[in-house]
Structures are given as structure tokens and as C-alpha cells.
Enzyme design. Structure first.
Site, PDB file in Angstrom:
ATOM      1  N   ILE A 119       0.869  -1.166   0.000  1.00  0.00           N
ATOM      2  CA  ILE A 119       0.000   0.000   0.000  1.00  0.00           C
ATOM      3  C   ILE A 119       0.911   1.224   0.000  1.00  0.00           C
ATOM      4  O   ILE A 119       2.066   1.163   0.428  1.00  0.00           O
ATOM      5  CB  ILE A 119      -0.978   0.024   1.191  1.00  0.00           C
ATOM      6  N   ASP A 120       0.396   2.346  -0.488  1.00  0.00           N
ATOM      7  CA  ASP A 120       1.210   3.547  -0.623  1.00  0.00           C
ATOM      8  C   ASP A 120       1.821   3.968   0.711  1.00  0.00           C
ATOM      9  O   ASP A 120       1.243   3.724   1.774  1.00  0.00           O
ATOM     10  CB  ASP A 120       0.359   4.716  -1.132  1.00  0.00           C
ATOM     11  N   LYS A 121       2.943   4.620   0.635  1.00  0.00           N
ATOM     12  CA  LYS A 121       3.580   5.166   1.826  1.00  0.00           C
ATOM     13  C   LYS A 121       2.626   6.075   2.581  1.00  0.00           C
ATOM     14  O   LYS A 121       2.550   6.045   3.810  1.00  0.00           O
ATOM     15  CB  LYS A 121       4.835   5.938   1.433  1.00  0.00           C
ATOM     16  N   THR A 163      -0.542   5.988   2.727  1.00  0.00           N
ATOM     17  CA  THR A 163      -1.754   5.298   3.157  1.00  0.00           C
ATOM     18  C   THR A 163      -1.489   4.510   4.427  1.00  0.00           C
ATOM     19  O   THR A 163      -0.446   3.864   4.561  1.00  0.00           O
ATOM     20  CB  THR A 163      -2.238   4.345   2.050  1.00  0.00           C
TER      21      THR A 163
END
Length: 309
Positions: A132-134, A136
């Protein structure tokens, strides 16, 4: 480049731009990675935002290792001999992008094992099966053996993993919507985005359901049918509803004269994760509520008085 003072001609530039200016052969991706990996200090404090604006006279130092402070011990939501799932804080990368990068989710898991006095935690492999994105927060799973990796990776590849996110999007999202497009790494302006060219890019499908209308924004539940890089952020931004706290996919919104809601973090949280256990075959369904700073931001958007401060 390792230690310098920002010049008058560099005043107002982004931190990444100044790093490239000082080292012309430094790639943009490398400059950003140095920042996000906690390798760059601004006046003695780690600055992890490559888009941060610098001022003349500030001192920039590039260090050998990350100096960004680590968050408290990461919550382990589920663990057995084959799989571990954590509730990742926002601002932490899922995996290292540089050989010497530290402070990633992998490091947080090992730190948690040490704090729990697990025997020889570094001997247990941690294998990435999704990211998952940094920016997020929320649930992310790692495999602890090769058979577990194969089983989990197959479920992500076949889109059978159950994933629900909570997010806050700018504007009024009026009704549930299914968004489908083909995503490419560069839509023509250096950013990821959708293309209208057939058979180009990767198919991405996002299901968005509005839950609550806020002041200038909408709290939404998002179900991923596929899981491409920045998929939720791109799809909602392209619909005219970039996420609150967005820094990348916000330019079109601003270009049309709209004022983004200020927020210290991206309001996107991976709330639920469900899969079939890759070894036992049992159903695993996990949930993690958004962290306090996420809910505080939502509360401010509910309360008219709070928005005046």
C-alpha cells in the site's frame, strides 16, 4: 552534495529540485527516494517530503542512513507461522526502495518481534505479497514462507482478496460508482493516470460508495477489484474528487480554481483485508479502524466551529 547551504537562487525550490541542482546526474526518482527514506536533513531535522520548499540559508545534509524517527511499535493484527498482517502507519513505506533504506514496514515488524522477545527474529523471512502507498495507513500482509507467498500472491493476482478502504474525497460524491480505466505509468505529463488507448496499460476497477457528506468533502468506502499503483487516488482525482491530503494528483483540481482542504496526511486507510489462508484454507477476515489523526480530520470536517480555527 552531502552538506550545503541553500543559496539565494535556490530559495523556494523543492527539496528534490535542490538536490538535483547540486548533483545534475541525480535522477528525480533517486532524489525523491533520498528524501522519503529519511536520508535528507533540513536544518538538522529529517525532511521526508521531497516537495517541501526550502529557503535561502537553510542547511541541507544527506546522511548515510535514515534519520527519520520511527513511529511506535507497529500493531500486529494477525500472525501465525505462515502469515503476518500489520496495521501500517501513514508515512512508512511498505518495502525498501533503496538497498540501505531503513524505517520501512519490514523494519517495524522486526522491531515488534524484538520487543516481544521473539527468538532470532531476523531468521524468519518476510516476503512481500502486496503493497500500500507510503501515504496510506492500514492493513498490509507479508508471507513468512515460500509456500505462503505463492498462495497469497495467487489470490492477489486473481483478484480474490477482499479489500475495503476508507477515504475522504474533495467535493460531493453523489452516488455509488464503478470506475474502470487502463492505467499507465506516464499519461504524458510525468504522472500516472488513465489512457484512452486500447490495449495500453493495465485494467483497473474501483468501486466507490459515499458514506457521509462533510463540509466540502465526502467520506467514502472504496472496494478494489484490482490493485494497481495509486489506483484509488488516480480514479477519484480523475473524477474531480482528489483525496484530501493529496499532493500528487491534485494539480488538475487546483488548475480549475478549486482550493484543496488542508490536511497533514492523505486521508486513505486500508480498513479490511480478507483472504483464504494459503496453507490451512481457512477464511481470514481482518479489520483495522483508521488511526486517531484520520478520525480527527474527519471530525473537523463535520464540525463547522472546528473549521474556523
Amino acid at each position: 552534495m552531502s552538506d550545503f547551504v541553500v543559496g539565494v537562487e535556490e530559495d523556494g525550490l523543492t527539496l528534490a529540485a535542490v538536490l538535483r541542482r547540486r548533483t545534475p546526474d541525480l535522477a528525480w526518482s533517486r532524489a525523491r527516494a533520498l528524501c522519503t527514506g529519511g536520508r535528507v536533513q533540513l536544518d538538522g531535522t529529517a525532511e521526508v517530503d521531497p516537495a517541501a520548499r526550502v529557503r535561502a540559508g537553510q542547511r541541507v545534509a544527506v546522511t548515510a542512513r535514515s534519520t527519520a524517527p520511527l513511529p511506535p511499535m507497529v500493531p500486529i493484527v494477525y500472525e501465525d507461522p505462515y502469515v503476518i498482517v500489520i496495521n501500517k502507519p501513514a508515512g512508512i513505506t511498505s518495502v525498501p526502495f533503496e538497498p540501505d533504506e531503513t524505517g520501512t514496514s519490514l523494519d517495524l515488524v522486526r522491531d515488534a518481534w524484538r520487543a516481544l522477545r521473539r527468538p532470532r527474529p531476523t531468521a524468519t523471512p518476510l516476503i512481500t505479497v502486496h503493497r500500500i502507498d507510503k501515504e496510506t495507513s492500514g492493513l498490509i500482509a507479508f508471507a513468512k514462507s515460500k509456500p505462503a507467498e505463492i498462495g497469497l500472491a495467487a489470490q492477489f493476482r486473481d483478484h480474490t482478496v477482499r479489500r475495503l478502504y476508507l477515504c475522504v474525497a474533495h467535493g460531493d460524491v453523489p452516488a455509488p460508482v464503478r470506475i474502470e480505466s487502463r492505467l499507465v505509468a506516464d499519461r504524458g505529463d510525468g504522472r500516472r493516470g488513465s489512457t484512452r488507448k486500447p490495449h495500453v496499460g493495465k485494467k483497473a476497477i474501483t468501486h466507490v460508495t459515499p458514506l457521509e457528506h462533510l463540509r466540502g468533502a465526502t467520506l467514502c468506502e472504496v472496494r478494489l477489484e484490482t490493485g494497481k499503483t495509486h489506483q484509488i487516488r488516480i480514479h477519484l482525482a480523475e473524477r474531480g474528487h482528489p483525496l484530501v491530503g493529496e499532493k500528487v494528483y491534485i494539480r488538475d483540481y487546483v488548475y480549475h480554481g478549486k482550493e484543496p482542504i488542508p490536511c497533514a496526511r492523505l486521508l486513505l486507510h486500508a480498513r479490511t483485508l480478507g483472504f483464504t489462508h494459503p496453507i490451512t484454507g481457512a477464511a481470514v477476515d481482518l479489520a483495522a479502524e483508521p488511526p486517531p489523526e484520520f478520525m480527527a480530520a474527519v471530525a473537523r470536517l463535520r464540525d463547522p466551529e472546528a473549521n474556523r480555527t
